[in-house]
Design an enzyme around this catalytic site. Sequence first.
Site, PDB file in Angstrom:
ATOM      1  N   ARG A  25       0.812  -1.221   0.000  1.00  0.00           N
ATOM      2  CA  ARG A  25       0.000   0.000   0.000  1.00  0.00           C
ATOM      3  C   ARG A  25       0.838   1.261   0.000  1.00  0.00           C
ATOM      4  NH1 ARG A  25      -0.725   2.971   4.199  1.00  0.00           N
ATOM      5  NH2 ARG A  25       0.055   1.323   5.562  1.00  0.00           N
ATOM      6  N   GLU A  63       1.807   4.507  24.639  1.00  0.00           N
ATOM      7  CA  GLU A  63       0.862   4.065  23.622  1.00  0.00           C
ATOM      8  C   GLU A  63      -0.135   3.060  24.212  1.00  0.00           C
ATOM      9  OE1 GLU A  63       1.011   2.366  19.079  1.00  0.00           O
ATOM     10  OE2 GLU A  63       1.930   1.153  20.660  1.00  0.00           O
ATOM     11  N   TRP A  85       2.308   7.718  16.010  1.00  0.00           N
ATOM     12  CA  TRP A  85       1.143   7.791  15.133  1.00  0.00           C
ATOM     13  C   TRP A  85       1.040   9.102  14.345  1.00  0.00           C
ATOM     14  CZ3 TRP A  85      -2.845   4.170  14.476  1.00  0.00           C
ATOM     15  CH2 TRP A  85      -2.753   3.025  15.280  1.00  0.00           C
ATOM     16  N   TYR A 149      -7.683   1.380  17.883  1.00  0.00           N
ATOM     17  CA  TYR A 149      -7.597   0.424  18.996  1.00  0.00           C
ATOM     18  C   TYR A 149      -8.340   0.844  20.258  1.00  0.00           C
ATOM     19  CZ  TYR A 149      -3.889  -1.583  16.112  1.00  0.00           C
ATOM     20  OH  TYR A 149      -3.191  -2.140  15.086  1.00  0.00           O
ATOM     21  N   CYS A 201      -3.547  -3.473  12.807  1.00  0.00           N
ATOM     22  CA  CYS A 201      -2.568  -4.488  12.393  1.00  0.00           C
ATOM     23  C   CYS A 201      -2.602  -5.657  13.373  1.00  0.00           C
ATOM     24  CB  CYS A 201      -1.169  -3.881  12.323  1.00  0.00           C
ATOM     25  SG  CYS A 201      -0.985  -2.631  11.046  1.00  0.00           S
ATOM     26  N   ARG A 221      -2.408  -9.117  11.280  1.00  0.00           N
ATOM     27  CA  ARG A 221      -2.630  -9.322   9.853  1.00  0.00           C
ATOM     28  C   ARG A 221      -1.436  -8.851   9.037  1.00  0.00           C
ATOM     29  NH1 ARG A 221      -3.354  -4.575   7.242  1.00  0.00           N
ATOM     30  NH2 ARG A 221      -3.789  -2.784   8.585  1.00  0.00           N
ATOM     31  N   SER A 222      -0.764  -7.789   9.540  1.00  0.00           N
ATOM     32  CA  SER A 222       0.341  -7.144   8.837  1.00  0.00           C
ATOM     33  C   SER A 222       1.420  -6.801   9.858  1.00  0.00           C
ATOM     34  CB  SER A 222      -0.159  -5.870   8.139  1.00  0.00           C
ATOM     35  OG  SER A 222       0.913  -5.154   7.554  1.00  0.00           O
ATOM     36  N   ASP A 224       5.233  -5.228  10.398  1.00  0.00           N
ATOM     37  CA  ASP A 224       6.463  -4.534  10.024  1.00  0.00           C
ATOM     38  C   ASP A 224       7.569  -5.081  10.922  1.00  0.00           C
ATOM     39  OD1 ASP A 224       8.610  -2.778   9.802  1.00  0.00           O
ATOM     40  OD2 ASP A 224       7.417  -0.962   9.941  1.00  0.00           O
TER      41      ASP A 224
END
Length: 319
Positions: A25, A63, A85, A149, A201, A221-222, A224
């Site tokens: 993306r 966070e 963020w 979240y 994520c 799901r993703s 980094d």
Amino acid sequence: MNKVDKEYQKLGHYILENGAKKEDRTGTGTISTFGYQMRFDLKKEGFPLLTTKRVAFRLIVSELLWFLKGDTNLRYLLQNNNHIWDEWGFKHWVESPDYSGPDMTDFGLRSQTDEEFNVLYQEQLTIYQEKILNDDEFSKKYGDLGNVYGKQWRSWEGADGQVYDQIQYIIDEIKRNPDSRRLIVNAWSASELASQLLPPCHYAFQFYVVEGKLSCMFSMRSVDYFLGLPYNISSYALLTYLIAHECGLEVGELIFTGADVHIYSNHIEQVKEQLSREPRSLPTIKLNSEKKSVFDFEIEDIELIGYDPHPTIKAPVAV
């Protein structure tokens, strides 16, 4: 032996040796693999904060507390010097009709290769941050990241029109029925994806109680690998410690399950540097015993002890 860094390094080698090149993306490009799991014994191995590079524990704490407060606005994070963020809120602003500054199209990629543009980008980002901190109307409009979240964890909206506090449910259920197989929090709400500047994520996690120990498995799901995963591991470890503390349990295992686990193409040299480093002893954490509820904790109530990592390795964030 520090098995946390060893397992993390093992995953890095696996992606580099077996991963497939994929577009993404952000337009950056990745080396990706699908489906991977790691397990960490929180009781025996120490707190899982990587030592092969310095990871900013205070950012992880602020966070996580932001999530637990049910907050979705950047102001709390910026007040605590947390910029994890920022780029997503900034993107929302510069793509809006209210923005009239220099063209910020593809700012994430352009700022890495164009020094002149990077100066403009940093100037505009500073303006954005200051407006979030000091302008209530602007903060409400461009500082809120949507139903991310914090909202899903604490104010899930059901099909029945009711609002559910999933974290409170977990705590109550662990105390009432620790053998339950329904100790699940879900942050993936298909009907609300369009209202989230970044869909979750780490989209779900489940707790498991046995022999007085609380374990947690979180699913992503993703992933980094270089920038995100070290924070995710430590964040869910800390969440497990906090929930265990309130429920009168010891900590057990932390289990990571990742779907698309990837290294960005502009992180490869940084990953190789980290993989070349020898792990050091893991730190421990100490929670303020006077705080009884998860929701009462502040940053200063969580102390990191004995953290002696290798130096920071910087890399750009893909937005």
